[in-house]
Design a protein around this motif. Structure first.
Motif, PDB file in Angstrom:
ATOM      1  N   PHE A   1       0.722  -1.166  -0.179  1.00 54.78           N
ATOM      2  CA  PHE A   1       0.436   0.109  -0.189  1.00 54.78           C
ATOM      3  C   PHE A   1       0.422   1.457  -0.753  1.00 54.78           C
ATOM      4  O   PHE A   1       0.864   2.170  -0.835  1.00 54.78           O
ATOM      5  CB  PHE A   1      -1.407   0.241   0.840  1.00 54.78           C
ATOM      6  CG  PHE A   1      -1.368   1.042   1.559  1.00 54.78           C
ATOM      7  CD1 PHE A   1      -2.791   1.130   0.927  1.00 54.78           C
ATOM      8  CD2 PHE A   1      -1.541   2.350   1.972  1.00 54.78           C
ATOM      9  CE1 PHE A   1      -3.421   2.958   0.677  1.00 54.78           C
ATOM     10  CE2 PHE A   1      -2.214   3.455   2.471  1.00 54.78           C
ATOM     11  CZ  PHE A   1      -3.190   4.272   1.665  1.00 54.78           C
TER      12      PHE A   1
ATOM     13  N   SER B   1       2.526   1.527  -3.322  1.00 56.92           N
ATOM     14  CA  SER B   1       1.513   1.938  -4.501  1.00 56.92           C
ATOM     15  C   SER B   1       1.162   3.580  -3.971  1.00 56.92           C
ATOM     16  O   SER B   1       1.247   3.852  -5.380  1.00 56.92           O
ATOM     17  CB  SER B   1       0.423   1.087  -4.390  1.00 56.92           C
ATOM     18  OG  SER B   1       0.091  -0.137  -4.687  1.00 56.92           O
ATOM     19  N   VAL B   2       1.481   4.093  -3.130  1.00 57.91           N
ATOM     20  CA  VAL B   2       1.081   5.634  -2.980  1.00 57.91           C
ATOM     21  C   VAL B   2       1.889   6.322  -2.792  1.00 57.91           C
ATOM     22  O   VAL B   2       1.608   7.308  -3.135  1.00 57.91           O
ATOM     23  CB  VAL B   2       0.032   5.707  -1.798  1.00 57.91           C
ATOM     24  CG1 VAL B   2      -1.453   4.803  -1.708  1.00 57.91           C
ATOM     25  CG2 VAL B   2       0.823   5.466  -0.686  1.00 57.91           C
TER      26      VAL B   2
ATOM     27  N   ARG C   1       7.339   3.703  -6.765  1.00 56.23           N
ATOM     28  CA  ARG C   1       6.523   2.649  -6.751  1.00 56.23           C
ATOM     29  C   ARG C   1       6.858   2.012  -7.876  1.00 56.23           C
ATOM     30  O   ARG C   1       7.809   1.202  -8.519  1.00 56.23           O
ATOM     31  CB  ARG C   1       4.824   2.154  -7.186  1.00 56.23           C
ATOM     32  CG  ARG C   1       4.483   1.156  -7.358  1.00 56.23           C
ATOM     33  CD  ARG C   1       2.670   1.312  -7.747  1.00 56.23           C
ATOM     34  NE  ARG C   1       2.914   2.285  -8.845  1.00 56.23           N
ATOM     35  CZ  ARG C   1       2.569   4.079  -8.862  1.00 56.23           C
ATOM     36  NH1 ARG C   1       1.976   4.673  -7.935  1.00 56.23           N
ATOM     37  NH2 ARG C   1       2.139   4.650 -10.029  1.00 56.23           N
TER      38      ARG C   1
ATOM     39  N   ASP D   1      -2.760   3.157 -11.556  1.00 55.97           N
ATOM     40  CA  ASP D   1      -2.460   3.276  -9.869  1.00 55.97           C
ATOM     41  C   ASP D   1      -3.565   2.770  -8.675  1.00 55.97           C
ATOM     42  O   ASP D   1      -2.941   2.714  -7.198  1.00 55.97           O
ATOM     43  CB  ASP D   1      -1.692   4.627  -9.267  1.00 55.97           C
ATOM     44  CG  ASP D   1      -3.026   5.509 -10.291  1.00 55.97           C
ATOM     45  OD1 ASP D   1      -4.047   5.057 -10.801  1.00 55.97           O
ATOM     46  OD2 ASP D   1      -2.745   6.878  -9.725  1.00 55.97           O
ATOM     47  N   ARG D   2      -5.096   3.084  -8.580  1.00 57.25           N
ATOM     48  CA  ARG D   2      -6.163   3.041  -8.446  1.00 57.25           C
ATOM     49  C   ARG D   2      -6.672   1.574  -7.837  1.00 57.25           C
ATOM     50  O   ARG D   2      -6.362   1.354  -6.664  1.00 57.25           O
ATOM     51  CB  ARG D   2      -7.261   3.540  -8.416  1.00 57.25           C
ATOM     52  CG  ARG D   2      -7.048   4.627  -8.386  1.00 57.25           C
ATOM     53  CD  ARG D   2      -7.773   5.935  -8.874  1.00 57.25           C
ATOM     54  NE  ARG D   2      -8.063   6.812  -9.104  1.00 57.25           N
ATOM     55  CZ  ARG D   2      -9.094   7.941  -9.264  1.00 57.25           C
ATOM     56  NH1 ARG D   2     -10.492   7.366  -9.710  1.00 57.25           N
ATOM     57  NH2 ARG D   2      -9.104   8.913  -9.476  1.00 57.25           N
TER      58      ARG D   2
ATOM     59  N   ILE E   1      -4.102   0.198  -5.232  1.00 58.85           N
ATOM     60  CA  ILE E   1      -4.456   0.364  -4.062  1.00 58.85           C
ATOM     61  C   ILE E   1      -4.862  -0.786  -4.170  1.00 58.85           C
ATOM     62  O   ILE E   1      -5.439  -0.828  -2.625  1.00 58.85           O
ATOM     63  CB  ILE E   1      -4.425   1.860  -4.177  1.00 58.85           C
ATOM     64  CG1 ILE E   1      -3.359   2.719  -4.186  1.00 58.85           C
ATOM     65  CG2 ILE E   1      -5.181   2.033  -2.893  1.00 58.85           C
ATOM     66  CD1 ILE E   1      -3.817   4.214  -4.591  1.00 58.85           C
TER      67      ILE E   1
ATOM     68  N   ALA F   1      -3.679  -3.764  -2.603  1.00 61.17           N
ATOM     69  CA  ALA F   1      -3.292  -3.491  -1.551  1.00 61.17           C
ATOM     70  C   ALA F   1      -3.880  -3.643   0.176  1.00 61.17           C
ATOM     71  O   ALA F   1      -3.452  -4.928   1.060  1.00 61.17           O
ATOM     72  CB  ALA F   1      -2.065  -2.634  -1.331  1.00 61.17           C
ATOM     73  N   ILE F   2      -5.272  -3.207  -0.263  1.00 60.75           N
ATOM     74  CA  ILE F   2      -6.349  -2.912   0.754  1.00 60.75           C
ATOM     75  C   ILE F   2      -6.764  -4.458   0.372  1.00 60.75           C
ATOM     76  O   ILE F   2      -7.129  -5.316   1.575  1.00 60.75           O
ATOM     77  CB  ILE F   2      -6.933  -1.722   0.030  1.00 60.75           C
ATOM     78  CG1 ILE F   2      -6.519  -0.432   0.144  1.00 60.75           C
ATOM     79  CG2 ILE F   2      -7.666  -1.669   1.089  1.00 60.75           C
ATOM     80  CD1 ILE F   2      -7.854   0.925   0.156  1.00 60.75           C
TER      81      ILE F   2
END
Length: 438
Positions: free
Chosen positions: A111, A114-115, A119, A286-287, A290, A293-294
């Motif tokens: 995560f 990713s943000v 990355r 990219d979203r 994320i 990852a969540i």
């Protein structure tokens, strides 16, 4: 629907999205039965893992749908579940509670990456040849696990030191059922039947009844189906039980494999279906990372191995799926599939083994992207692919691949071609091998 998913803008309809979602679900539904069967070897409750698998997959699909509006489905990943079971738990000695904790930490690290701008640097740092080799090696490892679990491959010898692999008794009940299931699934795949792997599992289970391999319980009920045995079963206190280097190795391996698996699936599938922009990027990609990852962190909390984006998403995208509505459909179907939990225990391992072998075949396809005539690439690629099944460890394959790539390039004087991260990871693996053998 139009406001949520912008269907007209993406040149699709509700009907296309529903068809695409159903197609994807049946293409990856095998994970509902294969994942519990694999993780059960660590001591986890199979029924609890199945529920966690379905809910974790649904969460991942919904996150991808509403955060990224992309038609990609998620579930506990093949390869990552094998790494969880056979390397981290059975190989390195971590308990499944500690392994879930490591999955949670790797998800948090994923995560953060990713943000962050780091990355892109991380994705570029692993040479493409090793990315392809890792995927192929995991495929070969999974296929080997399937052959071994089914009894198609068996070991002979007086003790572990002298044990050698060979063909098992394939006329016996379990191995015979696995061979039959493998042939059925292989033929269905050759005819490009949608949901071939899932159909193969169901057909094998039915055939297993007269063979005496499929055994029915006295009663089928939902009363014993619960998330409690695996829900939030973390063990942070025991993470140092195998040492700091082992801890770092596992976390990096989980994170790196998940990230490159997801990026490869997103870009590769989108490219084949004309979904990339003029610069070769996937809009809102990219979203999607994320969301992945969540979902991994959520899956760890529920009690399952790393949740990742499935390459089977391509089956639905080829049917016209273009928005998050496709992912919503897949997520809803995974939630409905929880009702199948009572019959999950009926399915014998011999019926799920062909799924592992077939998935292994599909994952090996990336070897065509490796330049085998260039020994600087061929050598580390071979070491990665060969060591994984032979050492029965995905992490060891990655380690040998990284080290051999770095050493060969250094000896050739091509220091600038080696990313800084490759130096660091190679040093970590070398130090680990020295310390565990002292």
């Amino acid at each position: 629907m139009e406001k949520l998913f912008r269907l007209k803008e993406n040149n699709t309809t509700v009907r296309k999205e529903i068809l695409a979602g159903v197609t994807i679900f049946f293409a990856m539904a095998y994970i509902i039965f294969v994942n519990p069967s694999m993780l059960e070897a660590t001591g986890m409750s199979a029924s609890s893992v199945m529920v966690a698998t379905c809910i974790g997959a649904a969460i991942g699909c919904f996150l991808t749908a509403f955060m990224a509006n992309l038609p990609f489905a998620q579930a506990p990943g093949m390869g990552l579940n094998a790494f969880f079971t056979y390397t981290v738990c059975l190989g390195m000695g971590y308990t499944w509670q500690q392994a879930l904790t490591l999955v949670l930490i790797s998800g948090a690290l994923f995560f953060v990456l990713s943000v962050s701008p780091f990355r892109k640097a991380l994705i570029r740092s692993i040479p493409m040849v090793l990315k392809n080799a890792i995927g192929a090696g995991i495929g070969l490892f999974i296929a080997y696990v399937g052959l071994k679990n089914a009894g198609i491959i068996a070991f002979s010898g007086a003790d572990a030191a002298s044990a050698t692999p060979g063909l098992g008794n394939i006329t016996a009940g379990g191995p015979l059922l696995a061979v039959i299931g493998l042939l059925i699934t292989g033929v269905l795949m050759a005819f490009k039947v949608k949901g071939a792997i899932f159909i193969g599992i169901v057909a094998s289970t039915i055939i297993g009844i007269p063979l005496g391999v499929t055994v029915f319980p006295d009663s089928l009920t939902m009363t014993d189906i619960s998330l409690a045995p695996t829900f939030f079963q973390f063990d942070f206190g025991g993470l140092m039980s195998q040492g700091l280097l082992a801890l770092i190795t596992v976390i990096i391996s989980f994170t790196v494999v998940d990230m490159f698996d997801t990026v490869g699936t997103l870009i590769g599938t989108a490219n084949r279906n004309g979904m990339l922009d003029k610069d070769g990027n996937l809009p809102r990609g990219d979203r999607a990372l994320i969301a992945d990852a969540i979902a991994t962190m959520a899956g760890a909390c529920l009690g399952t191995s790393t949740v990742t984006t499935f390459v089977e998403s391509s089956t639905g995208i080829s049917e016209g799926g273009r928005t998050g509505l496709t992912s919503v459909i897949v997520g809803v179907l995974f939630l409905v599939a929880i009702l199948l939990a009572p019959i999950a225990g009926i399915i014998p391992s011999a019926a799920t083994a062909p799924a592992l072998i077939i998935v292994g075949v599909l994952m090996l396809a990336v070897v065509k992207n490796i330049d085998w005539h260039n020994f600087e690439d061929a050598f580390p690629a071979f070491m990665t692919i060969a060591i994984m099944p032979l050492a029965y460890s995905i992490a060891e394959g990655i380690g040998f691949g990284f080290i051999s790539y770095t050493v060969v390039k250094m000896c050739r004087g091509k220091f600038k071609e080696i990313p800084v991260l490759m130096y660091i990871l190679s040093a970590i693996f070398i130090l680990r091998y020295i310390l565990i053998n002292v």
